[in-house]
Design a protein around this motif. Structure first.
Motif, PDB file in Angstrom:
ATOM      1  N   GLU A 137      36.306 -39.937  95.392  1.00 10.04           N
ATOM      2  CA  GLU A 137      35.677 -38.616  95.450  1.00 10.04           C
ATOM      3  C   GLU A 137      35.031 -38.376  96.818  1.00 10.04           C
ATOM      4  OE1 GLU A 137      34.576 -34.861  94.197  1.00 10.04           O
ATOM      5  OE2 GLU A 137      35.959 -36.329  93.298  1.00 10.04           O
ATOM      6  N   ALA A 138      34.396 -39.419  97.363  1.00  8.32           N
ATOM      7  CA  ALA A 138      33.800 -39.279  98.691  1.00  8.32           C
ATOM      8  C   ALA A 138      34.866 -39.057  99.750  1.00  8.32           C
ATOM      9  CB  ALA A 138      32.981 -40.525  99.025  1.00  8.32           C
ATOM     10  N   LEU A 139      35.989 -39.739  99.628  1.00  2.00           N
ATOM     11  CA  LEU A 139      37.087 -39.543 100.585  1.00  2.00           C
ATOM     12  C   LEU A 139      37.677 -38.142 100.458  1.00  2.00           C
ATOM     13  CD1 LEU A 139      38.951 -40.793 102.722  1.00  2.00           C
ATOM     14  CD2 LEU A 139      40.410 -41.589 100.850  1.00  2.00           C
ATOM     15  N   LYS A 140      37.786 -37.647  99.245  1.00  2.00           N
ATOM     16  CA  LYS A 140      38.311 -36.293  99.040  1.00  2.00           C
ATOM     17  C   LYS A 140      37.397 -35.248  99.666  1.00  2.00           C
ATOM     18  CE  LYS A 140      39.649 -33.117  95.330  1.00  2.00           C
ATOM     19  NZ  LYS A 140      39.762 -32.954  93.844  1.00  2.00           N
ATOM     20  N   ARG A 141      36.096 -35.431  99.504  1.00  4.67           N
ATOM     21  CA  ARG A 141      35.150 -34.481 100.088  1.00  4.67           C
ATOM     22  C   ARG A 141      35.104 -34.622 101.606  1.00  4.67           C
ATOM     23  NH1 ARG A 141      29.562 -34.674  96.846  1.00  4.67           N
ATOM     24  NH2 ARG A 141      29.163 -33.079  98.425  1.00  4.67           N
ATOM     25  N   GLU A 195      34.182 -38.131 115.341  1.00  4.25           N
ATOM     26  CA  GLU A 195      34.079 -39.587 115.428  1.00  4.25           C
ATOM     27  C   GLU A 195      33.451 -40.168 114.160  1.00  4.25           C
ATOM     28  OE1 GLU A 195      31.962 -42.988 118.279  1.00  4.25           O
ATOM     29  OE2 GLU A 195      31.789 -40.848 118.755  1.00  4.25           O
ATOM     30  N   TYR A 196      32.395 -39.521 113.696  1.00  8.09           N
ATOM     31  CA  TYR A 196      31.744 -39.990 112.458  1.00  8.09           C
ATOM     32  C   TYR A 196      32.694 -39.872 111.275  1.00  8.09           C
ATOM     33  CZ  TYR A 196      28.917 -39.607 108.244  1.00  8.09           C
ATOM     34  OH  TYR A 196      28.427 -39.735 106.973  1.00  8.09           O
ATOM     35  N   ARG A 197      33.429 -38.757 111.220  1.00  5.43           N
ATOM     36  CA  ARG A 197      34.355 -38.552 110.107  1.00  5.43           C
ATOM     37  C   ARG A 197      35.456 -39.605 110.102  1.00  5.43           C
ATOM     38  NH1 ARG A 197      38.409 -33.381 109.478  1.00  5.43           N
ATOM     39  NH2 ARG A 197      39.336 -33.974 107.485  1.00  5.43           N
ATOM     40  N   HIS A 220      36.240 -46.484 106.746  1.00  3.75           N
ATOM     41  CA  HIS A 220      35.400 -47.319 105.882  1.00  3.75           C
ATOM     42  C   HIS A 220      35.725 -47.092 104.409  1.00  3.75           C
ATOM     43  CE1 HIS A 220      31.899 -49.372 104.274  1.00  3.75           C
ATOM     44  NE2 HIS A 220      31.549 -48.267 103.639  1.00  3.75           N
ATOM     45  N   LEU A 221      35.913 -45.824 104.019  1.00  4.86           N
ATOM     46  CA  LEU A 221      36.230 -45.536 102.623  1.00  4.86           C
ATOM     47  C   LEU A 221      37.613 -46.048 102.249  1.00  4.86           C
ATOM     48  CD1 LEU A 221      34.794 -41.916 102.275  1.00  4.86           C
ATOM     49  CD2 LEU A 221      33.878 -44.022 101.281  1.00  4.86           C
ATOM     50  N   ARG A 250      37.574 -35.321 103.581  1.00  2.06           N
ATOM     51  CA  ARG A 250      38.760 -34.716 104.188  1.00  2.06           C
ATOM     52  C   ARG A 250      38.747 -33.197 104.143  1.00  2.06           C
ATOM     53  NH1 ARG A 250      43.408 -38.964 101.968  1.00  2.06           N
ATOM     54  NH2 ARG A 250      42.984 -40.594 103.510  1.00  2.06           N
ATOM     55  N   HIS A 251      37.748 -32.633 103.514  1.00  2.00           N
ATOM     56  CA  HIS A 251      37.585 -31.183 103.515  1.00  2.00           C
ATOM     57  C   HIS A 251      36.320 -30.857 104.312  1.00  2.00           C
ATOM     58  CE1 HIS A 251      40.265 -31.825 100.094  1.00  2.00           C
ATOM     59  NE2 HIS A 251      40.633 -30.563 100.214  1.00  2.00           N
ATOM     60  N   ILE A 252      36.495 -30.386 105.508  1.00  4.74           N
ATOM     61  CA  ILE A 252      35.356 -30.114 106.384  1.00  4.74           C
ATOM     62  C   ILE A 252      34.446 -29.067 105.779  1.00  4.74           C
ATOM     63  CG2 ILE A 252      34.690 -29.366 108.704  1.00  4.74           C
ATOM     64  CD1 ILE A 252      37.344 -30.300 109.712  1.00  4.74           C
TER      65      ILE A 252
END
Length: 305
Positions: free
Chosen positions: A283-287, A148-150, A156-157, A289-291
Motif C-alpha cells: 500500500e505504501a508503494l502504491k501511494r 531523490e527521496y521518492r 527500500h519498499l 508511485r502516485h505523486i
C-alpha cells in the motif's frame, strides 16, 4: 567520628558531575556565528586538535550533531548533552532550541561547559518574514530533493517486499498443506452427516411401513424433531451464532486448521504479522508511485480510496 553524606532527589541529576573529569583551560568549546550559522569549535580527544562544526539550527538535531563528532573522531566512544542543571537532552531536539541557552557537552567522561552567545530578539514583523522565508526554503528543498527521496523510498519498499515474500514462501506452502488437510476433514464430516441423516430417514420409513404404523411412529418423529431443535438452540447458546451449514462448516474448519497447525509447527501469528507487513508495504508503494497522494491530506486520501 564518621562524616555521612546523604544524596537527596533523583540520582541521574548527579551523574553528570560525577561522571566527568576536569577540563584543561586550553580545551574549551566556543560557539560563534558566521554568515548567520552557528559555528561550534571543540577539541577532539584522539587527534588533540580543535575542530569546527557548522550547525544548521532548523535541520540539525542533537543526535546528528553527536554523530558528526563521532564520525570525525573515532576515539569518541561516548557523547551526550545535558542542560545546565544536569538533565539529559533528547537526541531529537533541534540544535536551534539547544543553542538558546547554555548546556554541557560530555565527551569520553569529560564535561565541557558551553556558553551560548545571546541572540537579539527579533521584532514581530521580522519574525514573520523569517518564518515565511523558512517555509519557502523548506518547500524549495522538498521540491528539489523529492525525486531523490521518492527513488530511495521506492527501492527500500521493493527490497522490503521482496524480503517479506521470501519469508512467506515456506509459510505459504505449509499453510496450503494444512488447509488442504482441513478441507478434506470438513468434506468427510459433511458427507458423514448426510449419511447419518439418510440412515435416520430410512430407519423411520422402515419402522413406519414395515414394522409399526404411522399412529405409533408419529410421536417418535415429533420427539426427534424436538430433540434436534434443542440441539440447535444449545449450539446457539454456546457459540452465539445461528445454526447454518456454512457457519458450522467454517467453525469446524478453523478448529481443524489450528489443531493441524500445531501438529505441523505452523506459526499462525508470525504468518499473519508478515502478511500485514506485506500489505502495508504494498500500500505504501502504491501511494508512493502516485505523486498526487503526497499533495493531499489524510482525509482526502481516505475519500479517494
Amino acid at each position: 567520628q564518621i562524616l555521612r553524606v546523604k544524596v537527596c532527589g533523583n540520582l541521574k541529576y548527579y551523574l553528570s558531575p560525577l561522571y566527568s573529569t576536569v577540563v584543561p583551560s586550553d580545551a574549551e568549546i566556543t560557539v560563534n556565528y558566521r554568515y548567520g550559522l552557528p559555528l561550534i569549535t571543540l577539541p577532539l580527544p584522539s587527534r588533540r586538535e580543535r575542530c569546527q562544526f557548522v550547525v544548521k539550527p532548523m535541520l540539525s538535531t542533537v543526535g546528528s550533531f553527536l554523530q558528526e563528532i563521532q564520525n570525525e573522531d573515532k576515539g569518541v566512544k561516548t557523547a551526550a548533552i545535558f542542560t545546565a542543571d544536569g538533565s539529559k537532552i533528547p537526541a531529537s531536539t533541534l540544535m536551534g532550541i539547544l543553542l538558546m541557552s547554555d548546556f554541557k557537552l560530555v565527551i569520553n567522561k569529560i564535561t565541557y561547559d558551553v556558553q551560548c552567545p545571546k541572540q537579539e530578539k527579533l521584532s514581530s514583523e521580522h519574525a514573520t518574514e523569517m518564518e515565511t522565508m523558512m517555509s519557502l526554503v523548506h518547500r524549495l528543498f522538498t521540491a528539489i530533493h523529492f525525486d531523490e527521496y521518492r527513488k530511495k523510498k521506492e527501492n527500500h519498499l521493493l527490497e522490503k517486499i521482496d524480503h517479506l515474500k521470501k519469508q512467506l514462501q515456506p509459510l505459504e506452502q505449509l499453510k496450503a498443506r494444512v488447509e488442504g488437510r482441513s478441507e478434506a476433514r470438513i468434506s468427510r464430516l459433511l458427507w458423514t452427516g448426510l449419511a447419518l441423516l439418510s440412515i435416520q430417514g430410512g430407519a423411520l420409513a422402515w419402522f413406519t411401513w414395515w414394522v409399526y404404523s404411522w399412529d405409533i411412529m408419529e410421536p417418535v418423529t415429533y420427539f426427534i424433531t424436538f430433540a434436534n431443535s434443542m440441539v440447535f438452540f444449545a449450539y446457539f447458546l454456546v457459540t452465539r451464532q445461528d445454526y447454518t451449514y456454512s457457519a458450522v462448516s467454517g467453525r469446524q474448519f478453523l478448529h481443524f486448521f489450528y489443531k493441524k497447525s500445531k501438529q505441523e509447527h505452523f506459526d499462525v501469528e508470525q504468518y499473519n504479522r508478515l502478511k500485514d507487513d506485506l500489505d502495508e508495504a504494498k500500500e505504501a508503494l502504491k501511494r508512493l508511485r502516485h505523486i498526487l497522494y503526497f499533495r493531499l491530506p489524510v482525509e482526502e486520501l481516505n475519500d479517494k480510496n
